[in-house]
Motif scaffolding. Structure first.
Motif: not given
Length: 381
Positions: A304-307, A315
């Motif tokens: 999961v990549v958090q903006p 995300p």
């Protein structure tokens, strides 16, 4: 110990077994005729009978389920003078009786009055035959003639105890034996030396072995005493000097030693990795490629990549990654140079040189046989 060292040790172990078998075969003396051939007609006969075992401690058949046991108990009581109303047979509720099959092997030349062992096996739902006694049971042959009668206490070498939640058991409790438990009543007629001849049947049919037996007998008792009928039969004419001493003649024949011959054979058992090779197995020149292919598939889950918090975007989940690694070990082509055909010892050294494990040897032998380079029979169990 590293994997390579373990593999080498396994291969060396099985190759060592091959070499031991080879040396033993080379140094072993001839076999006695009595160990590789039997007189035709001199054999045991199988007997069978149905009976009842009594005296069980509540571990017998369930009379509601094993109706044949119930009927047998009723018939036994009637034969012994106990009168029962047939309509009340279903009310018999006893748990100390079990229906069994009794088997035995009637030995050759057994005479009335001698004894033999019998084996007793439950055929109902009895839990144990421990402590039981077999009632008189006639034992019949294939011709329905009674040859023996069995009776006596059983020996099991087993026990079983337990309750509703647990049980302890050692060995098998529904099969037992009665040593010398059968008394022989009839014998199987057989006349040794009938018509002045005796016929020997080889355990393993082989023309060369039959010829060796014939030559050994003729050398000991004179020419034309024996002649081979086929690969499994040797017929012997009893000399005149032994006409009234047939037993002495047979004893002399069976004590002769001959060198038995066998087919060149390799036997492999894929389930256990066992390989047995005969001493006469030969290989021609053959090339063997020996190696293992390892394929590893590894899955990496997505992350999961958090903006950036100022963008207000949701995300993002990256897709999973799959990594595949293929490794092939020792794929060299090894030439087993055997132009004249070799012995088992040379085969063992050649296979040991390429680091083959027992499992690998099975596949190698199958491939060599398919290529036509093995002079022998390959049997896979």
């Amino acid at each position: 110990m590293s994997t390579a060292m373990k593999t080498s040790a396994q291969a060396l172990g099985i190759i060592s077994i091959f070499v031991v078998f080879f040396l033993t075969a080379q140094t072993a003396s001839g076999a006695r005729i009595k160990d590789i051939a039997k007189i035709t007609g001199v054999r045991s006969n199988q007997l069978i009978g149905y009976g009842l075992v009594t005296g069980l401690n509540g571990t017998g058949d369930d009379m509601k389920k094993s109706l044949f046991t119930l009927q047998s108990v009723y018939n036994m009581m009637v034969r012994n003078g106990i009168t029962l109303d047939p309509s009340q047979i279903s009310n018999i509720k006893i748990k100390n009786v079990a229906a069994v099959m009794v088997t035995a092997d009637l030995p050759p030349f057994a005479r009335p009055g001698s004894t033999m062992d019998v084996e007793v096996s439950s055929i109902g739902d009895a839990k144990s035959l421990a402590g039981g006694t077999l009632l008189m049971t006639p034992l019949k042959g294939a011709d329905h003639t009674v040859y023996a009668v069995a009776q006596g206490p059983l020996t099991l070498g087993a026990f079983a105890f337990g309750g509703k939640a647990a049980k302890v058991q050692k060995n098998h409790t529904t099969v037992g034996r009665i040593p010398n438990g059968a008394l022989i009543e009839n014998s199987v007629p057989y006349q040794l030396g009938k018509n002045g001849t005796i016929t020997y049947q080889l355990e393993n049919a082989d023309f060369t072995t039959a010829d060796h037996i014939t030559k050994a007998i003729n050398k000991a008792f004179g020419p034309h005493t024996a002649f081979p009928v086929d690969s499994a039969t040797v017929k012997i004419t009893i000399p005149k000097s032994y006409k009234h001493k047939v037993v002495d003649f047979i004893s002399g024949v069976e004590s002769l030693e001959v060198e038995p011959d066998t087919i060149a054979r390799v036997v492999v058992d894929e389930r256990t990795g066992t390989i047995v090779m005969g001493k006469d197995v030969k290989l021609s020149t053959v090339a063997v490629s020996h190696g293992n292919l390892s394929l590893v598939v590894q899955e990496t889950p997505g992350t999961v990549v958090q903006p950036n918090p100022l963008t207000g975007a949701p995300p993002v989940v990256t897709p999973p990654q799959t990594t595949i690694t293929a490794t092939e070990e020792g794929g060299a082509l090894n030439v087993l140079n055997m132009p004249q055909g070799v012995s088992i010892g040379d085969i063992a050294k050649a296979l040991n040189s390429i680091g083959a494990t027992p499992r690998d040897l099975i596949a190698i032998f199958q491939a060599i046989k398919a290529s036509g380079a093995m002079q022998g029979e390959l049997i896979i169990l």
